[in-house]
Design an enzyme around this catalytic site. Structure first.
Site, PDB file in Angstrom:
ATOM      1  N   LYS A  13       0.833  -1.217   0.000  1.00 13.69           N
ATOM      2  CA  LYS A  13       0.000   0.000   0.000  1.00 13.69           C
ATOM      3  C   LYS A  13       0.861   1.257   0.000  1.00 13.69           C
ATOM      4  O   LYS A  13       0.592   2.192  -0.746  1.00 13.69           O
ATOM      5  CB  LYS A  13      -0.911   0.060   1.243  1.00 13.69           C
ATOM      6  N   ARG A  88      -8.388   1.218  10.307  1.00 14.67           N
ATOM      7  CA  ARG A  88      -7.959  -0.147  10.614  1.00 14.67           C
ATOM      8  C   ARG A  88      -8.896  -0.840  11.593  1.00 14.67           C
ATOM      9  O   ARG A  88      -8.653  -1.990  11.952  1.00 14.67           O
ATOM     10  CB  ARG A  88      -6.563  -0.106  11.233  1.00 14.67           C
ATOM     11  N   ARG A 127      12.031  -6.666   4.299  1.00 11.36           N
ATOM     12  CA  ARG A 127      11.970  -5.219   4.029  1.00 11.36           C
ATOM     13  C   ARG A 127      13.030  -4.454   4.835  1.00 11.36           C
ATOM     14  O   ARG A 127      13.264  -4.738   5.997  1.00 11.36           O
ATOM     15  CB  ARG A 127      10.572  -4.733   4.404  1.00 11.36           C
ATOM     16  N   ARG A 171       1.026  -9.256  13.722  1.00 14.31           N
ATOM     17  CA  ARG A 171       0.317  -8.175  13.011  1.00 14.31           C
ATOM     18  C   ARG A 171      -0.738  -8.733  12.062  1.00 14.31           C
ATOM     19  O   ARG A 171      -1.808  -8.151  11.889  1.00 14.31           O
ATOM     20  CB  ARG A 171       1.317  -7.299  12.238  1.00 14.31           C
TER      21      ARG A 171
HETATM   22  P1  AMP Z   1       2.005   0.559   9.087  1.00 13.23           P
HETATM   23  O1  AMP Z   1       3.232   1.280   8.655  1.00 13.23           O
HETATM   24  O2  AMP Z   1       0.766   1.067   8.408  1.00 13.23           O
HETATM   25  O3  AMP Z   1       2.153  -0.934   8.997  1.00 13.23           O
HETATM   26  O4  AMP Z   1       1.803   0.902  10.648  1.00 13.23           O
HETATM   27  C1  AMP Z   1       2.794   0.575  11.606  1.00 13.23           C
HETATM   28  C2  AMP Z   1       2.169   0.491  12.975  1.00 13.23           C
HETATM   29  O5  AMP Z   1       1.593   1.769  13.320  1.00 13.23           O
HETATM   30  C3  AMP Z   1       1.009  -0.512  13.114  1.00 13.23           C
HETATM   31  O6  AMP Z   1       1.443  -1.829  13.369  1.00 13.23           O
HETATM   32  C4  AMP Z   1       0.262   0.095  14.313  1.00 13.23           C
HETATM   33  O7  AMP Z   1       0.931  -0.165  15.528  1.00 13.23           O
HETATM   34  C5  AMP Z   1       0.372   1.585  14.034  1.00 13.23           C
HETATM   35  N1  AMP Z   1      -0.735   2.092  13.194  1.00 13.23           N
HETATM   36  C6  AMP Z   1      -0.664   2.628  11.944  1.00 13.23           C
HETATM   37  N2  AMP Z   1      -1.875   2.997  11.503  1.00 13.23           N
HETATM   38  C7  AMP Z   1      -2.748   2.683  12.477  1.00 13.23           C
HETATM   39  C8  AMP Z   1      -4.156   2.791  12.612  1.00 13.23           C
HETATM   40  N3  AMP Z   1      -4.926   3.295  11.619  1.00 13.23           N
HETATM   41  N4  AMP Z   1      -4.720   2.364  13.770  1.00 13.23           N
HETATM   42  C9  AMP Z   1      -3.974   1.857  14.772  1.00 13.23           C
HETATM   43  N5  AMP Z   1      -2.648   1.710  14.704  1.00 13.23           N
HETATM   44  C10 AMP Z   1      -2.027   2.115  13.578  1.00 13.23           C
END
Ligand code: AMP
Length: 216
Positions: A13, A88, A127, A171
């Site tokens: 994404k 999310r 990654r 995750r």
């Molecule tokens: P990402 O880079 O989108 O995978 O986000 C990394 C981490 O940030 C996730 O594993 C969550 O801990 C937190 N995070 C990012 N976006 C959200 C969201 N919309 N709601 C809750 N936690 C988030």
């Protein structure tokens, strides 16, 4: 154009949102990127979010919603935006709908980037990110010319703590339980388009653009 890019962690994404954002000149709003910036600069939000992020858990909705509300009040989103990594949870999706209703705007399309778990684990654990410019690499599929060094700016590469295999598996569990139900929320509203997230970056980009033009 208001787009949500949806999918499991590591579905691509972020890469696709950045690409699209550059092409059509509307901002990418990534809650993950905003949180990581806050962690880097040790803001109050960053300090509050860090332990959740390191464990691979979701940051509490109230912190995320505050952050999104602030971001959506900026001038640069007037022409549109690409949401990446938000919403999310069902609660986040509901609150986003309320917020956008108040602003008298609506989402045009939600694109679900579909990638099987096995591929997600491979992509996330390999990654690497540049600590200076955030350029993304993969140790197998798109390695830097010199191991551990960013091709673009010479910065050091690192692995996100939450990209270690046990964290990635956790995750994915969180995604299935908390995030996947959000797909139905948008399906019921006729906004959902699912695309195959396996293939070359250009090909996936083409599928996304096609899904967007179908909905506009
Ligand atoms: P990402 O880079 O989108 O995978 O986000 C990394 C981490 O940030 C996730 O594993 C969550 O801990 C937190 N995070 C990012 N976006 C959200 C969201 N919309 N709601 C809750 N936690 C988030």
């Amino acid at each position: 154009m208001k787009v949500i890019l949806f999918g499991p962690p590591g579905a691509g994404k972020g890469t696709q949102a950045r690409r699209l954002s550059g092409k059509i000149g509307i901002p990418q709003l990534s809650t993950g990127d905003i949180l990581r910036e806050n962690v880097k600069y040790q803001t109050e939000l960053g300090k509050a979010a860090l332990s959740y992020m390191e464990k691979g858990e979701l940051v509490p909705d109230e912190l995320i919603l505050k952050l999104i509300k602030e971001r959506l009040s900026s001038e640069d989103i007037k022409k549109g935006f690409i949401l990446d990594g938000f919403p999310r949870t069902i609660n986040q999706a509901e609150k986003l709908s309320e917020l956008l209703k108040e602003m008298e705007i609506g989402i045009d399309v939600v694109i679900n980037v579909d990638v099987p778990d096995k591929v997600i684990i491979e992509r996330n654990t390999g990654r690497r990110l540049c600590s200076d410019c955030q350029m993304m690499y993969h140790i197998e599929f798109s390695p830097p010319k010199k191991e551990g060094i960013c091709d673009k700016c010479g910065g050091g590469l690192y692995q996100r703590v939450d990209d270690r295999e046990d964290k990635v598996r956790y995750r994915l569990k969180v995604y299935t339980k908390e995030t996947e139900p959000v797909l139905n929320f948008y399906k019921e509203r006729g906004l959902l388009k699912t695309i195959n997230g396996i293939g070359a970056e250009e090909e996936i980009n083409r599928r996304i653009k096609e899904a967007i033009s179908c909905k506009l």
